[in-house]
Design a protein around this motif. Structure first.
Motif, PDB file in Angstrom:
ATOM      1  N   ARG A 159       3.400  73.005  73.934  1.00 23.27           N
ATOM      2  CA  ARG A 159       3.714  71.850  73.085  1.00 23.27           C
ATOM      3  C   ARG A 159       4.484  72.279  71.835  1.00 23.27           C
ATOM      4  NH1 ARG A 159      -0.385  70.689  76.226  1.00 23.27           N
ATOM      5  NH2 ARG A 159      -0.715  68.570  76.971  1.00 23.27           N
ATOM      6  N   ILE A 160       4.133  73.425  71.303  1.00 19.90           N
ATOM      7  CA  ILE A 160       4.882  73.949  70.161  1.00 19.90           C
ATOM      8  C   ILE A 160       6.326  74.235  70.574  1.00 19.90           C
ATOM      9  CG2 ILE A 160       5.140  75.961  68.645  1.00 19.90           C
ATOM     10  CD1 ILE A 160       2.080  75.989  68.365  1.00 19.90           C
ATOM     11  N   GLU A 161       6.518  74.834  71.728  1.00 24.75           N
ATOM     12  CA  GLU A 161       7.872  75.118  72.214  1.00 24.75           C
ATOM     13  C   GLU A 161       8.692  73.825  72.358  1.00 24.75           C
ATOM     14  OE1 GLU A 161       9.575  77.951  72.806  1.00 24.75           O
ATOM     15  OE2 GLU A 161       7.874  79.003  71.950  1.00 24.75           O
ATOM     16  N   LYS A 162       8.092  72.794  72.929  1.00 26.04           N
ATOM     17  CA  LYS A 162       8.789  71.515  73.089  1.00 26.04           C
ATOM     18  C   LYS A 162       9.128  70.914  71.724  1.00 26.04           C
ATOM     19  CE  LYS A 162       6.965  70.229  77.579  1.00 26.04           C
ATOM     20  NZ  LYS A 162       6.176  69.277  78.353  1.00 26.04           N
ATOM     21  N   ALA A 163       8.187  71.004  70.801  1.00 24.56           N
ATOM     22  CA  ALA A 163       8.428  70.479  69.456  1.00 24.56           C
ATOM     23  C   ALA A 163       9.536  71.266  68.765  1.00 24.56           C
ATOM     24  CB  ALA A 163       7.141  70.523  68.636  1.00 24.56           C
ATOM     25  N   TYR A 164       9.520  72.590  68.912  1.00 29.78           N
ATOM     26  CA  TYR A 164      10.576  73.421  68.322  1.00 29.78           C
ATOM     27  C   TYR A 164      11.951  73.011  68.836  1.00 29.78           C
ATOM     28  CZ  TYR A 164       7.519  77.051  66.264  1.00 29.78           C
ATOM     29  OH  TYR A 164       6.623  77.757  65.513  1.00 29.78           O
ATOM     30  N   GLU A 165      12.048  72.765  70.135  1.00 34.13           N
ATOM     31  CA  GLU A 165      13.331  72.357  70.722  1.00 34.13           C
ATOM     32  C   GLU A 165      13.831  71.063  70.086  1.00 34.13           C
ATOM     33  OE1 GLU A 165      13.169  72.181  75.008  1.00 34.13           O
ATOM     34  OE2 GLU A 165      12.125  74.108  75.084  1.00 34.13           O
ATOM     35  N   LYS A 166      12.942  70.099  69.948  1.00 34.74           N
ATOM     36  CA  LYS A 166      13.319  68.816  69.351  1.00 34.74           C
ATOM     37  C   LYS A 166      13.702  68.981  67.884  1.00 34.74           C
ATOM     38  CE  LYS A 166      10.248  66.145  72.356  1.00 34.74           C
ATOM     39  NZ  LYS A 166       9.036  65.298  72.387  1.00 34.74           N
ATOM     40  N   MET A 167      12.919  69.762  67.147  1.00 36.55           N
ATOM     41  CA  MET A 167      13.193  69.954  65.720  1.00 36.55           C
ATOM     42  C   MET A 167      14.462  70.765  65.498  1.00 36.55           C
ATOM     43  SD  MET A 167       9.386  70.408  64.079  1.00 36.55           S
ATOM     44  CE  MET A 167       8.903  71.709  65.181  1.00 36.55           C
ATOM     45  N   TYR A 168      14.731  71.712  66.369  1.00 35.24           N
ATOM     46  CA  TYR A 168      15.936  72.532  66.263  1.00 35.24           C
ATOM     47  C   TYR A 168      17.185  71.650  66.355  1.00 35.24           C
ATOM     48  CZ  TYR A 168      19.266  76.304  67.143  1.00 35.24           C
ATOM     49  OH  TYR A 168      20.330  77.165  67.076  1.00 35.24           O
ATOM     50  N   LYS A 169      17.162  70.699  67.275  1.00 33.53           N
ATOM     51  CA  LYS A 169      18.307  69.782  67.425  1.00 33.53           C
ATOM     52  C   LYS A 169      18.525  68.971  66.147  1.00 33.53           C
ATOM     53  CE  LYS A 169      17.834  69.439  72.398  1.00 33.53           C
ATOM     54  NZ  LYS A 169      17.382  68.646  73.535  1.00 33.53           N
ATOM     55  N   VAL A 170      17.450  68.542  65.519  1.00 37.19           N
ATOM     56  CA  VAL A 170      17.558  67.802  64.253  1.00 37.19           C
ATOM     57  C   VAL A 170      18.127  68.701  63.171  1.00 37.19           C
ATOM     58  CG1 VAL A 170      16.229  66.679  62.407  1.00 37.19           C
ATOM     59  CG2 VAL A 170      15.758  66.134  64.808  1.00 37.19           C
ATOM     60  N   MET A 171      17.635  69.916  63.092  1.00 32.07           N
ATOM     61  CA  MET A 171      18.100  70.837  62.048  1.00 32.07           C
ATOM     62  C   MET A 171      19.573  71.186  62.232  1.00 32.07           C
ATOM     63  SD  MET A 171      14.889  73.299  61.236  1.00 32.07           S
ATOM     64  CE  MET A 171      14.128  73.382  62.817  1.00 32.07           C
ATOM     65  N   LEU A 172      20.037  71.279  63.461  1.00 29.65           N
ATOM     66  CA  LEU A 172      21.464  71.549  63.697  1.00 29.65           C
ATOM     67  C   LEU A 172      22.333  70.442  63.140  1.00 29.65           C
ATOM     68  CD1 LEU A 172      21.641  73.018  67.324  1.00 29.65           C
ATOM     69  CD2 LEU A 172      22.026  74.203  65.163  1.00 29.65           C
ATOM     70  N   ARG A 173      21.858  69.196  63.232  1.00 27.87           N
ATOM     71  CA  ARG A 173      22.618  68.071  62.699  1.00 27.87           C
ATOM     72  C   ARG A 173      22.612  68.076  61.170  1.00 27.87           C
ATOM     73  NH1 ARG A 173      19.625  64.832  66.596  1.00 27.87           N
ATOM     74  NH2 ARG A 173      18.464  64.005  64.848  1.00 27.87           N
ATOM     75  N   LYS A 174      21.559  68.610  60.556  1.00 34.60           N
ATOM     76  CA  LYS A 174      21.423  68.596  59.112  1.00 34.60           C
ATOM     77  C   LYS A 174      22.161  69.743  58.431  1.00 34.60           C
ATOM     78  CE  LYS A 174      17.096  66.177  58.505  1.00 34.60           C
ATOM     79  NZ  LYS A 174      17.540  65.310  57.441  1.00 34.60           N
TER      80      LYS A 174
END
Length: 82
Positions: free
Chosen positions: A64-79
């Protein structure tokens, strides 16, 4: 994928609370993923303690942490500006 995890972890660790909350909100994490991330980063709980608290295996917490990291990484790339 491991590089994304390191980058995400470093950004979250260095983020101020409002940035952290913004990343969590914009990542559209499932409630369970959100709780795990908040326990891991907000309360600095270990994987073992999170697993016991949520009545799941350590492996499940890590997935679940890995899945969350993937989602958060995509957000951080946009920021992050290019």
């Amino acid at each position: 994928m491991h590089e994304n995890r390191k980058t995400t972890r470093a950004c979250l660790s260095g983020a101020i609370r409002t940035e952290f909350d913004d990343i969590i909100d914009e990542s559209n994490l499932l409630p369970e993923e959100q709780e795990i991330i908040m326990l891991k980063f907000g309360k600095d709980w270990s994987i073992v303690k999170i697993a016991q608290h949520m009545n799941m295996s350590e492996r499940s917490v890590n997935r679940r942490i890995e899945k969350a990291y993937e989602k958060m990484y995509k957000v951080m790339l946009r920021k992050i500006p290019p």
